[in-house]
Design a protein around this motif. Structure first.
Motif, PDB file in Angstrom:
ATOM      1  N   LEU A 170     -54.022 -84.262 -13.172  1.00 55.85           N
ATOM      2  CA  LEU A 170     -52.833 -84.468 -13.643  1.00 55.85           C
ATOM      3  C   LEU A 170     -52.920 -84.753 -15.374  1.00 55.85           C
ATOM      4  CD1 LEU A 170     -49.636 -84.606 -14.046  1.00 55.85           C
ATOM      5  CD2 LEU A 170     -49.716 -87.114 -13.073  1.00 55.85           C
ATOM      6  N   ARG A 220     -53.564 -81.641 -17.296  1.00 53.86           N
ATOM      7  CA  ARG A 220     -52.062 -80.683 -17.377  1.00 53.86           C
ATOM      8  C   ARG A 220     -51.205 -81.399 -18.309  1.00 53.86           C
ATOM      9  NH1 ARG A 220     -49.246 -77.318 -14.104  1.00 53.86           N
ATOM     10  NH2 ARG A 220     -51.288 -76.697 -13.090  1.00 53.86           N
ATOM     11  N   LEU A 260     -48.051 -86.796  -8.270  1.00 48.50           N
ATOM     12  CA  LEU A 260     -49.368 -87.147  -8.063  1.00 48.50           C
ATOM     13  C   LEU A 260     -49.578 -87.824  -6.759  1.00 48.50           C
ATOM     14  CD1 LEU A 260     -52.092 -87.467  -9.340  1.00 48.50           C
ATOM     15  CD2 LEU A 260     -51.440 -89.698 -10.356  1.00 48.50           C
ATOM     16  N   LEU A 278     -42.500 -88.337 -13.523  1.00 50.72           N
ATOM     17  CA  LEU A 278     -43.639 -88.355 -12.837  1.00 50.72           C
ATOM     18  C   LEU A 278     -43.216 -89.068 -11.556  1.00 50.72           C
ATOM     19  CD1 LEU A 278     -45.042 -87.346 -15.346  1.00 50.72           C
ATOM     20  CD2 LEU A 278     -46.836 -89.268 -14.957  1.00 50.72           C
ATOM     21  N   THR A 304     -47.645 -80.378  -7.913  1.00 44.89           N
ATOM     22  CA  THR A 304     -48.242 -81.382  -7.286  1.00 44.89           C
ATOM     23  C   THR A 304     -49.788 -81.510  -7.653  1.00 44.89           C
ATOM     24  OG1 THR A 304     -46.855 -81.241  -5.305  1.00 44.89           O
ATOM     25  CG2 THR A 304     -48.801 -82.088  -4.892  1.00 44.89           C
ATOM     26  N   PHE A 305     -50.262 -82.804  -7.839  1.00 51.14           N
ATOM     27  CA  PHE A 305     -51.557 -83.167  -8.276  1.00 51.14           C
ATOM     28  C   PHE A 305     -52.268 -83.819  -7.232  1.00 51.14           C
ATOM     29  CE2 PHE A 305     -49.120 -81.824 -11.787  1.00 51.14           C
ATOM     30  CZ  PHE A 305     -49.821 -80.659 -12.287  1.00 51.14           C
ATOM     31  N   ALA A 333     -43.696 -83.764 -12.058  1.00 54.45           N
ATOM     32  CA  ALA A 333     -45.050 -83.895 -11.626  1.00 54.45           C
ATOM     33  C   ALA A 333     -45.206 -84.791 -10.458  1.00 54.45           C
ATOM     34  CB  ALA A 333     -46.043 -84.180 -12.809  1.00 54.45           C
TER      35      ALA A 333
END
Length: 241
Positions: free
Chosen positions: A36, A39, A6, A48, A29-30, A4
């Protein structure tokens, strides 16, 4: 493995996502900590990557929250433009495992990601030799043996097989497979991926009697599932689709 990211800078997020996909990882991608956060309550990530400056929070505060709620097993890489010593110390103190400054150097970025994943998942991260039942995948040599018999694959077929075995039991999205093997932006027909995977299935005999099965998940992607024998019947360990 699923990562993930951020990052609210669209250009930088796109670069990191492309580099990770090309290295064989799945990247989501957030742009906000809130997105995030939501999710993470529904899906598990293996790693992360966090920026410092975000629209709704700071990367440091997000990491503090993440460590409080999810512990310290999942590695976190801070990627930020802040390069002062006190910032690095602050980021690491918040719970980040490593700290990288922008602009990223792609080779170093991938090396840091791989190092963190190896440390966190020593049995799963980028194995040079993958052994699953009768299958032996030698990543550096780009060879695959089934029941000790060498199987001839094209380079792209090997890359697809490697991704499947490195992510046994995980759903691999179609776009990730295409980007990882053909490259981002390559114009290939969707059926090209299906054709290549069909050849991989046939050549490697990905059948329940060999302990695995290649399962297409409609409109989403493919998953190589481990299969256990029970009372003479094959049973998918990861469950049926």
């Amino acid at each position: 493995m699923k990562i993930a990211s951020l990052e609210d800078d669209e250009a930088h997020a796109a670069i990191m996502s492309r580099v990770l996909h090309e290295a064989g990882y799945e990247c989501a991608t957030f742009s906000t900590g809130r997105a995030l956060n939501r999710r993470l309550r529904e899906e598990k990530f293996d790693m992360l990557i966090v920026d410092w400056e975000l629209p709704d929070t700071s990367g440091r505060d997000f990491i503090l929250w993440f460590r409080t709620h999810f512990g310290h097993d999942i590695p976190v890489l801070f990627v930020t433009a802040r390069n002062m010593e006190e910032d690095i110390i602050s980021g690491l103190s918040a719970g980040a495992d490593d700290y990288l400054t922008k602009p990223i150097r792609t080779n170093e970025f991938v090396a840091r990601v791989r190092a963190l994943l190896r440390r966190a998942y020593p049995s799963a991260a980028e194995d040079s030799l993958i052994e699953v039942g009768p299958y032996r995948v030698d990543v550096p040599q780009k060879t695959i043996h089934v029941h000790e018999e060498p199987i001839t694959l094209t380079p792209r077929e090997f890359d697809l097989a490697r991704l499947l075995f490195q992510n046994l039991g995980r759903l691999l999205p179609r776009d990730l497979l295409m980007q990882a093997v053909w490259g981002r932006g390559a114009e290939i027909a969707s059926r090209t991926l299906d054709t290549h995977l069909s050849r991989v299935r046939t050549k490697l005999k990905l059948r329940p009697e060999n302990g695995v099965q290649l399962v297409p998940v409609y409109s989403r992607g493919y998953r190589l599932e481990p299969v256990a024998a029970r009372d003479g019947a094959a049973v998918a360990v990861a469950g049926d689709v």
